[in-house]
Design an enzyme around this catalytic site. Structure first.
Site, PDB file in Angstrom:
ATOM      1  N   ASP A   1       0.858  -1.195   0.000  1.00 10.74           N
ATOM      2  CA  ASP A   1       0.000   0.000   0.000  1.00 10.74           C
ATOM      3  C   ASP A   1       0.889   1.239   0.000  1.00 10.74           C
ATOM      4  O   ASP A   1       2.057   1.179   0.400  1.00 10.74           O
ATOM      5  CB  ASP A   1      -0.921   0.010   1.236  1.00 10.74           C
ATOM      6  CG  ASP A   1      -2.143   0.901   1.049  1.00 10.74           C
ATOM      7  OD1 ASP A   1      -3.253   0.356   0.859  1.00 10.74           O
ATOM      8  OD2 ASP A   1      -1.988   2.138   1.073  1.00 10.74           O
TER       9      ASP A   1
ATOM     10  N   GLY B   1       4.536   1.201  -1.364  1.00 10.45           N
ATOM     11  CA  GLY B   1       4.839   1.540  -2.749  1.00 10.45           C
ATOM     12  C   GLY B   1       3.614   2.072  -3.472  1.00 10.45           C
ATOM     13  O   GLY B   1       2.501   2.049  -2.934  1.00 10.45           O
ATOM     14  N   ASP B   2       3.851   2.539  -4.691  1.00 11.53           N
ATOM     15  CA  ASP B   2       2.820   3.184  -5.498  1.00 11.53           C
ATOM     16  C   ASP B   2       2.453   2.254  -6.656  1.00 11.53           C
ATOM     17  O   ASP B   2       3.314   1.954  -7.487  1.00 11.53           O
ATOM     18  CB  ASP B   2       3.412   4.508  -6.009  1.00 11.53           C
ATOM     19  CG  ASP B   2       2.519   5.186  -7.025  1.00 11.53           C
ATOM     20  OD1 ASP B   2       1.381   4.735  -7.240  1.00 11.53           O
ATOM     21  OD2 ASP B   2       2.989   6.182  -7.622  1.00 11.53           O
ATOM     22  N   PHE B   3       1.176   1.817  -6.707  1.00  8.83           N
ATOM     23  CA  PHE B   3       0.810   0.835  -7.737  1.00  8.83           C
ATOM     24  C   PHE B   3       0.808   1.411  -9.145  1.00  8.83           C
ATOM     25  O   PHE B   3       0.630   0.684 -10.107  1.00  8.83           O
ATOM     26  CB  PHE B   3      -0.493   0.112  -7.416  1.00  8.83           C
ATOM     27  CG  PHE B   3      -1.699   0.972  -7.095  1.00  8.83           C
ATOM     28  CD1 PHE B   3      -1.947   2.172  -7.730  1.00  8.83           C
ATOM     29  CD2 PHE B   3      -2.617   0.533  -6.146  1.00  8.83           C
ATOM     30  CE1 PHE B   3      -3.067   2.935  -7.445  1.00  8.83           C
ATOM     31  CE2 PHE B   3      -3.758   1.280  -5.845  1.00  8.83           C
ATOM     32  CZ  PHE B   3      -3.970   2.484  -6.502  1.00  8.83           C
TER      33      PHE B   3
ATOM     34  N   HIS C   1     -12.557   0.743  -8.454  1.00  6.25           N
ATOM     35  CA  HIS C   1     -13.695   1.677  -8.566  1.00  6.25           C
ATOM     36  C   HIS C   1     -13.310   3.116  -8.200  1.00  6.25           C
ATOM     37  O   HIS C   1     -14.046   4.042  -8.503  1.00  6.25           O
ATOM     38  CB  HIS C   1     -14.909   1.185  -7.748  1.00  6.25           C
ATOM     39  CG  HIS C   1     -14.820   1.387  -6.275  1.00  6.25           C
ATOM     40  ND1 HIS C   1     -15.925   1.449  -5.456  1.00  6.25           N
ATOM     41  CD2 HIS C   1     -13.757   1.541  -5.447  1.00  6.25           C
ATOM     42  CE1 HIS C   1     -15.558   1.630  -4.212  1.00  6.25           C
ATOM     43  NE2 HIS C   1     -14.248   1.687  -4.168  1.00  6.25           N
TER      44      HIS C   1
HETATM   45  C1  LIG Z   1     -10.671   1.954  -0.420  1.00  9.88           C
HETATM   46  S1  LIG Z   1      -9.115   1.551   0.288  1.00  9.88           S
HETATM   47  C2  LIG Z   1      -9.178  -0.204   0.092  1.00  9.88           C
HETATM   48  C3  LIG Z   1      -8.264  -0.926   1.040  1.00  9.88           C
HETATM   49  C4  LIG Z   1      -8.402  -2.474   1.008  1.00  9.88           C
HETATM   50  N1  LIG Z   1      -8.120  -3.024  -0.303  1.00  9.88           N
HETATM   51  C5  LIG Z   1      -9.758  -2.906   1.510  1.00  9.88           C
HETATM   52  O1  LIG Z   1     -10.550  -3.447   0.726  1.00  9.88           O
HETATM   53  O2  LIG Z   1     -10.038  -2.691   2.701  1.00  9.88           O
HETATM   54  C6  LIG Z   1      -7.995   2.101  -0.979  1.00  9.88           C
HETATM   55  C7  LIG Z   1      -6.534   1.870  -0.666  1.00  9.88           C
HETATM   56  O3  LIG Z   1      -5.736   2.275  -1.796  1.00  9.88           O
HETATM   57  C8  LIG Z   1      -4.509   2.783  -1.304  1.00  9.88           C
HETATM   58  N2  LIG Z   1      -3.870   3.557  -2.377  1.00  9.88           N
HETATM   59  C9  LIG Z   1      -4.302   4.719  -2.922  1.00  9.88           C
HETATM   60  N3  LIG Z   1      -3.443   5.131  -3.882  1.00  9.88           N
HETATM   61  C10 LIG Z   1      -2.458   4.191  -3.954  1.00  9.88           C
HETATM   62  C11 LIG Z   1      -1.287   4.049  -4.759  1.00  9.88           C
HETATM   63  N4  LIG Z   1      -0.971   4.976  -5.679  1.00  9.88           N
HETATM   64  N5  LIG Z   1      -0.495   2.960  -4.576  1.00  9.88           N
HETATM   65  C12 LIG Z   1      -0.812   2.038  -3.642  1.00  9.88           C
HETATM   66  N6  LIG Z   1      -1.911   2.124  -2.823  1.00  9.88           N
HETATM   67  C13 LIG Z   1      -2.711   3.185  -2.986  1.00  9.88           C
HETATM   68  C14 LIG Z   1      -4.960   3.604  -0.106  1.00  9.88           C
HETATM   69  O4  LIG Z   1      -3.869   3.867   0.777  1.00  9.88           O
HETATM   70  C15 LIG Z   1      -6.024   2.696   0.508  1.00  9.88           C
HETATM   71  O5  LIG Z   1      -5.458   1.827   1.476  1.00  9.88           O
END
Ligand SMILES: C[S@@+](CC[C@H](N)C(=O)[O-])C[C@H]1O[C@@H](n2cnc3c(N)ncnc32)[C@H](O)[C@@H]1O
Length: 325
Positions: A191, A214-216, A234
């Site tokens: 994350d 990290g950044d996806f 989404h």
């Molecule tokens: C709606 S939450 C969902 C978390 C988890 N998958 C769940 O279902 O409980 C969205 C997640 O995306 C992560 N996120 C947002 N931008 C991101 C990025 N560029 N790279 C990695 N993670 C990211 C946020 O930190 C957050 O934890």
């Protein structure tokens, strides 16, 4: 029609009710508006008039002594024992959401993202600058993260995997559930959030859970048997979603599986309200969208994945299982 057009007032009255902690105070028994105002350091007259309005929509009842008590519906807003409705009410009615929702007309006329058009920056960027709003967002995400875990574990057999990456897994609630159930599986919680490095893994899974920040949009940990994307795609428009999927595709061995877990598109007999509601929020706040099966097939194909197998669960979520094409 008046009930519908006064929805903005209903939302804000519910926000006040939940954010002052009134549902939990009223659980202990009926109270006067004056006592509630004292307990919450609020203005008694304004609070009384707000409670009188909430009584007309079945959130509280007013008895012959003028005291207010909780209805069955009002009780769903209590923070204890399960905060999910409370926390998500505060998010749906939060100040930042409010501004974007109020800008729907502009969004419909121009096709622009309502939030960015008002604030000049993305929602997640604004959260980074606003700790109070970020706290509301994180609480809502964390309490909602428990929803459907039992149903997902019951509907899909994770035992075939030795390693699972939870891409943007947040606190990793689902991954922890998989590791707890299948003792041979190792997990990587990936994350972008700072909080990822402060995760304290439960003892039961500690030696099998690794966290990576990290950044996806630029990389995803390579080489695992399965990649989870739960409640992620989404949040993003098609181009962004395809970029995230391509990063996963690049990290995945040919034999590994991609598991997208999102709110299922309306099934026959379902009004589709929850799905359409969330789709509107995604559109206005992040520029994202809820997707039909056909829309998922299109972005998966564009990112180099096979046509997905659909697994319905006994929760609002479906699992779309795909593999490198
Ligand atoms: C709606 S939450 C969902 C978390 C988890 N998958 C769940 O279902 O409980 C969205 C997640 O995306 C992560 N996120 C947002 N931008 C991101 C990025 N560029 N790279 C990695 N993670 C990211 C946020 O930190 C957050 O934890």
């Amino acid at each position: 029609m008046l009930r519908l057009t006064s929805g903005h007032l209903t939302a804000q009255a519910l926000r006040v009710f939940a954010s002052l902690g009134l549902p939990d105070i009223l659980r202990e028994g009926p109270k006067s508006a004056a006592d509630l105002a004292l307990a919450t350091k609020s203005d008694a007259t304004t609070l009384f008039r707000t409670l009188r309005f909430l009584a007309t929509i079945d959130i509280v009842k007013r008895d012959e002594n003028g005291e207010f008590s909780l209805t069955r519906l009002g009780r769903t807003l209590c923070k204890r024992p399960n905060p999910v409705i409370h926390d998500n009410t505060l998010l749906a009615c939060s100040a930042l959401h409010w501004t974007a929702i109020g800008n729907l007309l502009h969004a419909v006329k121009t096709g622009e993202n309502a939030f960015r058009a008002i604030h000049g920056k993305a929602y997640f960027e604004s959260l980074g600058e606003n700790p109070e709003e970020a706290g509301i967002f994180n609480a809502a995400m964390n309490s909602a993260s428990q929803i459907g875990i039992g149903a997902i574990l019951a509907a899909y057999d994770f035992s075939a995997f030795r390693s699972v990456v939870d891409v943007a897994g947040g606190e990793g609630a689902l991954l922890r559930g998989i590791l707890a159930r299948h003792k041979h599986v190792r997990g990587i919680l990936f994350d972008a959030t700072d909080a990822i490095e402060q995760q304290v893994p439960d003892e039961m899974v500690a030696d099998r859970l690794t966290t990576i920040r990290g950044d996806f949009f630029s990389c995803v940990p390579p080489g695992a048997d399965a990649y989870l994307l739960r409640r992620i795609l989404h949040n993003w428009n098609d181009q962004e979603a395809i970029t995230i999927l391509r990063q996963c595709r690049g990290a995945m061995p040919r034999s590994s599986k991609l598991l997208i877990i999102e709110l299922a598109a309306p099934q026959p007999g379902d009004s589709g309200f929850d799905w359409a509601f969330l789709d509107m929020l995604m559109m206005l706040i992040n520029g994202g969208r809820e997707r039909s099966l056909h829309e998922f097939e299109q972005i998966l194909e564009a990112a180099g994945f096979s046509c997905p197998r659909v697994i319905l669960t006994r929760s609002p979520y479906w699992i779309l299982e795909s593999a490198p094409a």
